[in-house]
Design a protein around this motif. Sequence first.
Motif, PDB file in Angstrom:
ATOM      1  N   SER A 195       0.864  -1.150   0.039  1.00  0.00           N
ATOM      2  CA  SER A 195      -0.030  -0.040  -0.098  1.00  0.00           C
ATOM      3  C   SER A 195       0.823   1.295  -0.027  1.00  0.00           C
ATOM      4  O   SER A 195       1.762   1.256   0.881  1.00  0.00           O
ATOM      5  CB  SER A 195      -1.015   0.060   1.326  1.00  0.00           C
ATOM      6  N   CYS A 196       0.884   2.149  -0.992  1.00  0.00           N
ATOM      7  CA  CYS A 196       1.564   3.182  -1.087  1.00  0.00           C
ATOM      8  C   CYS A 196       1.068   4.495  -0.574  1.00  0.00           C
ATOM      9  O   CYS A 196      -0.162   4.786  -0.954  1.00  0.00           O
ATOM     10  CB  CYS A 196       2.145   3.301  -2.643  1.00  0.00           C
ATOM     11  N   ALA A 219       5.882   6.585   0.987  1.00  0.00           N
ATOM     12  CA  ALA A 219       6.024   5.677   2.116  1.00  0.00           C
ATOM     13  C   ALA A 219       5.266   4.445   1.582  1.00  0.00           C
ATOM     14  O   ALA A 219       4.262   4.386   0.882  1.00  0.00           O
ATOM     15  CB  ALA A 219       5.893   6.144   3.208  1.00  0.00           C
ATOM     16  N   ARG A 220       5.488   3.101   2.135  1.00  0.00           N
ATOM     17  CA  ARG A 220       4.811   1.949   1.577  1.00  0.00           C
ATOM     18  C   ARG A 220       4.479   1.173   3.022  1.00  0.00           C
ATOM     19  O   ARG A 220       5.595   1.080   3.854  1.00  0.00           O
ATOM     20  CB  ARG A 220       5.724   1.183   0.670  1.00  0.00           C
ATOM     21  N   ARG A 224       9.550   4.881   4.457  1.00  0.00           N
ATOM     22  CA  ARG A 224       9.804   5.695   3.406  1.00  0.00           C
ATOM     23  C   ARG A 224      10.552   4.962   2.148  1.00  0.00           C
ATOM     24  O   ARG A 224      11.539   3.902   2.522  1.00  0.00           O
ATOM     25  CB  ARG A 224      10.822   6.894   3.681  1.00  0.00           C
ATOM     26  N   VAL A 225      10.244   5.302   1.208  1.00  0.00           N
ATOM     27  CA  VAL A 225      10.883   4.739  -0.124  1.00  0.00           C
ATOM     28  C   VAL A 225      12.237   5.505  -0.322  1.00  0.00           C
ATOM     29  O   VAL A 225      12.255   6.741   0.390  1.00  0.00           O
ATOM     30  CB  VAL A 225      10.055   4.849  -1.551  1.00  0.00           C
ATOM     31  N   ARG A 226      13.429   4.985  -0.567  1.00  0.00           N
ATOM     32  CA  ARG A 226      14.547   5.480  -0.613  1.00  0.00           C
ATOM     33  C   ARG A 226      14.880   5.496  -1.992  1.00  0.00           C
ATOM     34  O   ARG A 226      14.713   4.577  -2.754  1.00  0.00           O
ATOM     35  CB  ARG A 226      15.649   4.692   0.230  1.00  0.00           C
ATOM     36  N   TYR A 255      11.449  -1.083  -1.082  1.00  0.00           N
ATOM     37  CA  TYR A 255      11.507   0.295  -0.274  1.00  0.00           C
ATOM     38  C   TYR A 255      12.694   1.123  -1.246  1.00  0.00           C
ATOM     39  O   TYR A 255      13.038   2.186  -0.798  1.00  0.00           O
ATOM     40  CB  TYR A 255      11.842   0.295   0.983  1.00  0.00           C
ATOM     41  N   HIS A 256      13.036   0.713  -2.574  1.00  0.00           N
ATOM     42  CA  HIS A 256      13.955   1.490  -3.253  1.00  0.00           C
ATOM     43  C   HIS A 256      13.516   1.632  -4.442  1.00  0.00           C
ATOM     44  O   HIS A 256      12.776   0.848  -5.288  1.00  0.00           O
ATOM     45  CB  HIS A 256      15.281   0.681  -3.399  1.00  0.00           C
TER      46      HIS A 256
END
Length: 185
Positions: A11-12, A113-114, A60-62, A101-102
């Motif tokens: 879920s984003c 964020a996921r 968080r997505v990096r 997450y990348h």
Amino acid sequence: MVAAKEWVYVSCWYLDEPESHAMWNSYGQSNDSLAIQTTHQDFKLSCSRSKINMLAYFDRVRYQEPNTAQRLYNDHPIMRWYDEEYSFSDSVFNYLPLQLYHKHKAFSFENEARLVLVDNGATLESNNKEAGLHLSTEHSRKMITKIILHPNSSAWFEDTVRKLINDTYKLNIPICKSSLVGHKN
């Protein structure tokens, strides 16, 4: 690795406040769209109270160039959201969340964020028979702090959303038009 995707739910979420034109252009491609606003804590409570029996991660997505991904995996582990210990027979499922997450740094405007959930029944040898994942309605209602309507949403859409939220579902959730009304890209 293709079989693993049947057992993983993602879920984003957009992390920034205030909203931006980039957010609406990416996620609200129709003028008749809306954003659901919540807090990290309310979202986590909704998931945990829904008794989701899965390994859960939220982070968080990096964003990086592809050649720096290994360093990011080593320097910034993704922490589990709940304390339960789950383990999987296939190591693919133990490391898959890290890969989710990348993203390439060209997508950093998404500020994403996921929530990543891995089903406890995950095996590469079997198919997942579940159609999706359901949060408890009772707890999902408590996580929504505000509903924001697209800056160019129609009066019909706004009326429909208000009737659904207020009359049909009897929710006491603020509904407002985007703060970007009248501001052009």
